[in-house]
Design a protein around this motif. Structure first.
Motif, mmCIF file in Angstrom:
data_model
loop_
_atom_site.group_PDB
_atom_site.id
_atom_site.type_symbol
_atom_site.label_atom_id
_atom_site.label_comp_id
_atom_site.label_asym_id
_atom_site.label_seq_id
_atom_site.Cartn_x
_atom_site.Cartn_y
_atom_site.Cartn_z
ATOM 1 N N HIS A 187 17.640 3.574 4.660
ATOM 2 C CA HIS A 187 16.331 4.011 4.154
ATOM 3 C C HIS A 187 15.511 4.687 5.245
ATOM 4 N N ALA A 188 15.667 4.248 6.491
ATOM 5 C CA ALA A 188 14.902 4.835 7.595
ATOM 6 C C ALA A 188 15.313 6.265 7.882
ATOM 7 N N LEU A 189 16.452 6.707 7.367
ATOM 8 C CA LEU A 189 16.865 8.091 7.575
ATOM 9 C C LEU A 189 15.953 9.065 6.847
ATOM 10 N N TYR A 190 15.304 8.621 5.773
ATOM 11 C CA TYR A 190 14.469 9.530 4.985
ATOM 12 C C TYR A 190 13.076 8.970 4.719
ATOM 13 N N ASP A 191 12.622 8.030 5.553
ATOM 14 C CA ASP A 191 11.248 7.550 5.422
ATOM 15 C C ASP A 191 10.775 7.024 6.772
ATOM 16 N N TRP A 192 9.529 6.571 6.824
ATOM 17 C CA TRP A 192 8.900 6.201 8.102
ATOM 18 C C TRP A 192 8.798 4.680 8.248
ATOM 19 N N GLY A 242 0.778 -1.216 0.000
ATOM 20 C CA GLY A 242 0.000 0.000 0.000
ATOM 21 C C GLY A 242 0.815 1.273 0.000
ATOM 22 N N TYR A 243 2.141 1.187 -0.098
ATOM 23 C CA TYR A 243 3.014 2.358 -0.111
ATOM 24 C C TYR A 243 4.230 2.000 -0.951
ATOM 25 N N TRP A 244 4.472 2.769 -2.006
ATOM 26 C CA TRP A 244 5.499 2.402 -2.981
ATOM 27 C C TRP A 244 6.892 2.355 -2.376
ATOM 28 N N ASN A 245 7.217 3.284 -1.476
ATOM 29 C CA ASN A 245 8.545 3.268 -0.875
ATOM 30 C C ASN A 245 8.738 2.042 0.019
ATOM 31 N N ALA A 246 7.688 1.643 0.720
ATOM 32 C CA ALA A 246 7.782 0.443 1.553
ATOM 33 C C ALA A 246 7.934 -0.803 0.692
ATOM 34 N N HIS A 260 8.761 11.263 8.115
ATOM 35 C CA HIS A 260 9.534 10.703 7.008
ATOM 36 C C HIS A 260 11.031 10.716 7.312
ATOM 37 N N SER A 261 11.361 10.525 8.555
ATOM 38 C CA SER A 261 12.728 10.293 9.024
ATOM 39 C C SER A 261 12.605 9.698 10.417
ATOM 40 N N GLY A 287 14.297 6.687 -3.136
ATOM 41 C CA GLY A 287 14.879 6.159 -1.915
ATOM 42 C C GLY A 287 15.117 4.668 -2.000
ATOM 43 N N GLY A 288 14.233 3.942 -2.683
ATOM 44 C CA GLY A 288 14.432 2.520 -2.873
ATOM 45 C C GLY A 288 15.656 2.222 -3.720
ATOM 46 N N LEU A 289 15.897 3.030 -4.757
ATOM 47 C CA LEU A 289 17.083 2.834 -5.594
ATOM 48 C C LEU A 289 18.357 3.094 -4.797
#
Length: 717
Positions: A501-506, A183-187, A431-432, A234-236
């Motif tokens: 990745h957790a540095l810039y997302d939740w 349900g979330y593209w970054n996750a 988001h961090s 962020g995934g890349l």
């Protein structure tokens, strides 16, 4: 976290525990990340049940003996420091209920943290008790990622596949970016990235069968394709970190680098071919067009996968030909190439019309101006926008500056966003993860959480370094020691990619990606606690007078009772908020009917909601709605004030107070409540609502002389 293996041998306790953890991670991934009810409470109840059953079995018998002596004590401290600090962070987050700006959200956050702690403890026990836990954990992570990837790419290849109640792959019609099943593209991108080091590890394992190595190589290539379809920058970045860490942790780094580059190039080739196709990356595309494009995508995927399978033996054949001298030359060539790329990049920036400093300033300006970023599209990947992150990070820092010691309460960032934002863009998270820890739990909580995570990574690093360290040959990957090191390196690289990745997302608030990382870290570091297997003594019955005394069953019974009671308490705590919300919704639906019987039932359900969740405003607001339906606005105002005192920053509660005060002809109080609504949520919809309400408020103020209403003002005002 073990994949199910049926028919290989008789399953024992650790096997069942591993399968249970795998099932929990799989459910979290396919339940939208298990972020919201009812999926989150179901997962928490399931983990509590698994913990209770595992504790019962573990207290009944022990399979492995922990390492003893001074070295064993040091390992025990190393492994248990992280979980102990995480438990203290959980206690601090629970304590923040006393000052939280959103106590109901704090309750939900504490439930999730308890779930994380239980999974970490179970994984530690699994790593300390099971045979070959690193290989099984890596295979379980690969299977999890493979199933998620199959669902994700299936949305592009077969979007018309729909089996009622089971499968629905038509998920990319409105928005083309891959985001289901999480349900979330970054996750989704991060979860796929977690499997990249594991796929590379299995590809390089010489002891694995040819079919498994080929399948892992193709899976790594498809992971690159899946991350590309999420369009997650962020995934890349996390993928690059994961593969770089996996290469550096591999004994034969050059072969690992060559294999990883070959898989990445194959995946990039597929993306270059298919991403320009609008039916695959455009929004609002009709299903027939997407189905036709999906068939072409399937042909391309199969063709490139076939070429990759044929190329892998040739890549593996390079290893014997890479002598020490050649490896050194290749290493120097790679180093010079990296230096040349950096130099050419700086030279190009300096020769541009903006100049070097102007180019840096332009990038920083684009990073700050986040509102203009496209929701999806190939051009989004190359955007320099932060996607509003700079604004949310600033809100977290501003909130921390106001309450530096204890923060605003665990999970309170939605309130922080309302109070500190300068735009109409709302957010539930900073988001961090580190910045949100600072804002929510203050300096103390953030220090505990960061120390716990660093301790977990340190234990994982030591376990990775010890895995086969005495027997690993730097250029041979076909030994058991090399296989052990490859498996350990894959698990640690996945945890490292998650940390970046957790540095810039939740990510910390998404169980679908956090639980697999906690599981692999627990299994990885738990292996440090495993000692030699207990050998069964020969069957020689000792004399009755010399028989050793049995351990008192009372201590085991008391310990088991406490653990089961704790798990029961956690399960009940997970259920209550959702149950209260359901009761409140039922009360509102019944109040809308207007009949005396329905109103009586609505009042009963609303009272139950208020009692089940004493921290939420939903129950009192439901009671206020029932009171209004019964023609008792004064009682409705009392319930609304109770709701505001429970959650002083609940916009819906303040809006309800505006309506109630208008019905009671309290113009001054309605004006105070309206100003509070505007300060909390200055969005266009709220402003339009207040413009309509202000006319009635002004009319009442002009018709009614001012009254002293300080005693009637809620404490939250």
């Amino acid at each position: 976290m073990y994949p199910p293996q049926i028919g290989t041998k008789r399953l024992d306790g650790p096997d069942f525990l591993g399968i249970a953890l795998f099932a929990a991670c799989l459910y979290a991934a396919f339940a939208g990340g298990a972020i919201r009810p009812p999926d989150a409470p179901r997962l928490q109840v399931g983990v509590s049940v698994i913990t209770a059953v595992a504790a019962t079995v573990a207290l009944g018998r022990a399979r492995r003996r922990a390492a003893r002596g001074a070295r064993g004590a040091r390992r025990l401290r190393l492994v248990l420091t992280g979980p102990a600090l995480l438990a203290v962070f959980l206690a601090w987050s629970t304590l923040s209920l006393a000052w939280s700006a959103a106590p109901d959200a704090t309750w939900v956050t504490v439930n999730r943290l308890a779930d994380d702690a239980l999974v970490l403890g179970l994984a530690l026990a699994l790593g300390a008790s099971a045979p070959r836990p690193l290989h099984r954990a890596r295979d379980g992570l690969l299977l999890l990622v493979g199933l998620v990837l199959l669902d994700g790419l299936g949305q592009k290849v077969l979007p018309g596949l729909h089996i009622h109640g089971l499968v629905n792959l038509d998920q990319t019609g409105t928005l083309a970016r891959l985001q289901a099943p999480l349900g979330y593209w970054n996750a989704l991108a991060l979860l796929l990235v977690l499997g990249a080091p594991a796929a590379l590890s299995l590809t390089l394992t010489g002891q694995a069968r040819r079919r498994l190595r080929t399948g892992a190589f193709i899976l790594l290539e498809l992971i690159v394709v899946g991350v590309g379809f999420t369009e997650s920058r962020g995934g890349l970045l996390a993928l690059a970190v994961a593969l770089l860490a996996a290469v550096l942790l591999t004994p034969d780094r050059l072969m690992a680098l060559i294999t990883a580059l070959a898989a990445v190039l194959a995946g990039v080739l597929e993306l270059v071919i298919v991403l320009p196709a609008r039916p695959l990356t455009g929004n609002g595309i009709a299903l027939p067009a997407r189905e036709h494009a999906g068939l072409l995508l399937a042909v391309i995927l199969v063709a490139v996968a076939t070429l990759s399978a044929l190329a892998l033996p040739r890549i593996e054949a390079l290893a014997p030909r890479l002598t020490t001298a050649r490896r050194r030359r290749v290493g120097r060539l790679i180093g010079r190439g990296l230096v040349a790329v950096v130099f050419l990049g700086l030279l190009g920036a300096a020769l541009s019309h903006r100049g070097l400093t102007g180019q840096v300033s332009h990038l920083w300006t684009g990073f700050n101006h986040a509102d203009a970023i496209a929701t999806s599209g190939v051009t989004r990947i190359f955007s320099d926008s932060s996607a509003n992150r700079v604004d949310w990070w600033g809100q977290a820092l501003a909130a921390f500056a106001q309450r530096p010691l204890g923060g605003w309460g665990a999970g309170a960032f939605p309130v922080i966003n309302l109070l500190f934002r300068h735009t109409t863009i709302s957010a539930l998270d900073a988001h961090s993860v580190p910045l949100q820890w600072l804002a929510d739990t203050g300096m103390i909580g953030a220090g505990l959480a960061l120390a716990a995570w660093i301790a977990l990574l340190r234990a994982g690093w030591v376990a990775t370094w010890r895995a086969g360290a005495e027997r690993v040959h730097p250029t041979r990957l076909d030994t058991a020691a090399a296989a052990e090191r490859l498996a350990a390196g894959a698990l640690f690289a996945a945890a490292l990619a998650y940390s970046v990745h957790a540095l810039y997302d939740w990510d910390w608030e998404i169980p679908g990606v956090t639980l697999p990382v906690l599981a692999v870290l627990g299994v990885l570091s738990g292996g440090l606690l495993a000692g030699p297997a207990r050998r069964r003594p020969r069957v020689v019955p000792p004399p009755v007078t010399l028989a050793p005394p049995r351990r008192s069953p009372t201590l085991r019974l008391v310990t088991l009772s406490l653990l089961v009671a704790l798990c029961t308490l956690l399960a009940v705590a997970a259920i209550l908020p959702g149950l209260a919300a359901t009761r409140a919704d039922t009360a509102l639906a019944e109040a809308a009917q207007g009949t005396p019987a329905a109103l009586a039932a609505a009042d009963r359900h609303a009272a139950q909601a208020a009692a089940l969740d004493p921290l939420s405003a939903a129950g009192p607001l439901a009671r206020a709605s029932v009171a209004l339906a019964e023609g008792a606005p004064g009682l409705a105002r009392d319930f609304t004030i109770v709701a505001i005192r429970r959650e002083p920053t609940d916009v819906a509660a303040w809006q309800a107070l505006v309506r109630v005060d208008l019905s009671l002809h309290r113009g001054a109080e309605a004006l105070t409540a309206a100003r509070r609504v505007l300060s909390l949520d200055p969005t266009p919809g709220v402003i339009a609502y207040l413009e309509l309400a202000s006319q009635a408020i002004q009319a009442q103020l002009e018709a009614t002389p001012p009254q002293n209403s300080a005693s009637a003002t809620p404490s939250g005002a």
